[in-house]
Write a protein that holds these residues in place. Structure first.
Motif, PDB file in Angstrom:
ATOM      1  N   ALA A 308      35.677   3.404 -69.667  1.00 27.45           N
ATOM      2  CA  ALA A 308      34.908   4.564 -70.126  1.00 27.45           C
ATOM      3  C   ALA A 308      34.228   5.312 -68.982  1.00 27.45           C
ATOM      4  O   ALA A 308      33.609   6.355 -69.201  1.00 27.45           O
ATOM      5  N   ASN A 309      34.330   4.795 -67.766  1.00 26.29           N
ATOM      6  CA  ASN A 309      33.737   5.444 -66.601  1.00 26.29           C
ATOM      7  C   ASN A 309      34.333   6.835 -66.401  1.00 26.29           C
ATOM      8  O   ASN A 309      35.546   7.007 -66.371  1.00 26.29           O
ATOM      9  N   GLN A 310      33.481   7.840 -66.265  1.00 29.53           N
ATOM     10  CA  GLN A 310      33.935   9.219 -66.076  1.00 29.53           C
ATOM     11  C   GLN A 310      33.726   9.724 -64.651  1.00 29.53           C
ATOM     12  O   GLN A 310      33.897  10.915 -64.395  1.00 29.53           O
ATOM     13  N   LEU A 311      33.368   8.820 -63.754  1.00 30.44           N
ATOM     14  CA  LEU A 311      33.103   9.242 -62.374  1.00 30.44           C
ATOM     15  C   LEU A 311      33.970   8.411 -61.427  1.00 30.44           C
ATOM     16  O   LEU A 311      33.519   7.445 -60.808  1.00 30.44           O
ATOM     17  N   ALA A 312      35.246   8.788 -61.358  1.00 37.37           N
ATOM     18  CA  ALA A 312      36.207   8.053 -60.539  1.00 37.37           C
ATOM     19  C   ALA A 312      35.754   8.010 -59.083  1.00 37.37           C
ATOM     20  O   ALA A 312      35.141   8.951 -58.575  1.00 37.37           O
ATOM     21  N   ILE A 313      36.044   6.906 -58.423  1.00 43.56           N
ATOM     22  CA  ILE A 313      35.747   6.647 -57.009  1.00 43.56           C
ATOM     23  C   ILE A 313      34.250   6.439 -56.776  1.00 43.56           C
ATOM     24  O   ILE A 313      33.844   5.461 -56.153  1.00 43.56           O
ATOM     25  N   VAL A 314      33.411   7.365 -57.270  1.00 45.53           N
ATOM     26  CA  VAL A 314      31.966   7.246 -57.065  1.00 45.53           C
ATOM     27  C   VAL A 314      31.436   5.987 -57.744  1.00 45.53           C
ATOM     28  O   VAL A 314      30.695   5.204 -57.148  1.00 45.53           O
ATOM     29  N   ILE A 315      31.786   5.799 -59.010  1.00 43.43           N
ATOM     30  CA  ILE A 315      31.561   4.516 -59.681  1.00 43.43           C
ATOM     31  C   ILE A 315      32.891   3.773 -59.577  1.00 43.43           C
ATOM     32  O   ILE A 315      33.844   4.095 -60.290  1.00 43.43           O
ATOM     33  N   PRO A 316      32.994   2.822 -58.661  1.00 40.03           N
ATOM     34  CA  PRO A 316      34.313   2.320 -58.217  1.00 40.03           C
ATOM     35  C   PRO A 316      34.978   1.340 -59.185  1.00 40.03           C
ATOM     36  O   PRO A 316      35.118   0.147 -58.894  1.00 40.03           O
ATOM     37  N   CYS A 317      35.420   1.840 -60.332  1.00 34.41           N
ATOM     38  CA  CYS A 317      36.117   0.980 -61.289  1.00 34.41           C
ATOM     39  C   CYS A 317      37.457   0.499 -60.733  1.00 34.41           C
ATOM     40  O   CYS A 317      38.033  -0.455 -61.243  1.00 34.41           O
TER      41      CYS A 317
END
Length: 366
Positions: A308-317
């Motif tokens: 559900a993370n919508q901030l790729a790379i920045v929130i490093p899923c």
């Protein structure tokens, strides 16, 4: 987009119509808005008017339409009637969302369309239509056009027709937009392909690769949750994240300071907080994150929050993998996930080697 070191080579191949370059690249022509295969017989554009892409999907997402002379979406030696009919239908109504009934009206079997498109250029027809639709919407985001300019340049003589199309793609009619209910979106080119950034004047809400599956639904959920419209524009958070992505992809930094607006449940936000604690160059499993949260049995819920993370790379899923060491999933695609992990490990390994060498020299000198 193709990296700069290959562009002169590919331009020369375009000028000479070299058949051995078929399938290696497509060229988008800025002055005409079409994209072509390397052997296109049309008059050749100037180099500065060319943009080179590795796949047809990348060219579509950059808002280019297929050339009618070289037909880049057909096999060089065979033009499929199914492909031709569907491509022409998309060009007549590029903002249309295709349904089963639409295929029946064209006397086209939906499974045949899926198979032929997949075989010819690596994506299904629905993915093609979506890429074309998103490409048009992102074209306006990329250029930051005003609403009236967008209406005219898109060819909508009727303002009501444009409002309907705008609403289908971006989720709100332009006349309903008010300054206090607006998020702005911008196109960001990166080493791994274009991304879309959405933010308010204060914080970044979304950062995704434009070819991510389900991006339109993701944008729609963001719009509904914030009760905002999303229009082309630039903000300070978008300027900052663009700068920080440049330093990230150049290997100079793996940290981000852009202010974020996280829209998730308390549990999702706890998971995302754990993701941001994973050092660059390292990975964690879903089970390890669940344990860190004091909920060792919640690894499936962790996986859902990760997705559900919508901030790729920045929130490093992308730093989360399966317990057995396999990569697991990634919204931007496993190829990108592999690249990101390797990219982050390389500087870490260099630092470790350097530290080891310093340590050895210190022992020797002592």
């Amino acid at each position: 987009m193709i990296s700069p070191e290959y562009q002169q080579e590919y331009y020369q191949a375009l000028l000479e119509k070299k058949t051995e370059y078929e399938g290696l690249f497509y060229v988008g022509v800025k002055t005409t808005g079409v994209f072509c295969r390397p052997t296109c017989p049309a008059r050749k554009p100037k180099f500065e008017n060319c943009e080179f892409y590795a796949t047809a999907q990348e060219a579509l997402l950059a808002s280019y339409r297929p050339c009618q002379r070289c037909r880049p979406l057909s096999h060089p030696n065979h033009v499929s009637d199914v492909v031709r009919i569907l491509v022409e239908a998309v060009e007549k109504e590029p903002e249309k969302r295709w349904r089963e009934e639409d295929f029946r009206q064209l006397s086209v079997d939906e499974s045949t369309a899926r198979r032929q498109f997949k075989k010819r250029f690596g994506m299904t027809f629905v993915e093609y239509a979506r890429a074309r639709r998103m490409g048009l919407a992102l074209k306006h985001i990329r250029s930051g056009q005003t609403v009236i300019d967008t209406q005219l340049s898109t060819g909508y003589e009727s303002s009501s027709g444009f409002r309907d199309a705008f609403a289908r793609i971006m989720g709100a009619a332009p006349t309903l937009l008010t300054e206090d209910r607006v998020l702005k979106a911008s196109w960001i080119d990166t080493t791994l392909g274009p991304m879309i950034a959405v933010s308010s004047e204060e914080a970044l809400y979304l950062l995704e690769f434009v070819d991510r599956r389900g991006l339109e639904r993701e944008v729609e959920r963001l719009r509904i949750k914030t009760k905002s419209a999303i229009i082309p524009g630039m903000t300070e958070p978008i300027r900052l994240i663009e700068q920080e992505l440049n330093t990230y992809f150049s290997g100079k930094s793996t940290t981000f300071t852009t202010p974020l607006q996280l829209l998730g449940s308390p549990f999702q936000q706890q998971v995302w907080d754990q993701l941001m604690k994973i050092p660059a160059g390292e990975t964690r499993s879903y089970a390890q994150i669940a344990s860190a949260l004091g909920k060792p049995s919640a690894f499936r819920a962790v996986a859902q929050a990760n997705g559900a993370n919508q901030l790729a790379i920045v929130i490093p899923c992308h730093r989360v993998i399966n317990s057995n060491g396999e990569l697991g999933g990634y919204g931007g695609g496993l190829t990108r996930k592999t690249w990101l992990l390797q990219h982050e490990r390389t500087p870490l390994q260099a630092i470790q080697s350097s530290n080891a060498l310093i340590h050895e020299q210190g022992e020797y000198n002592s």
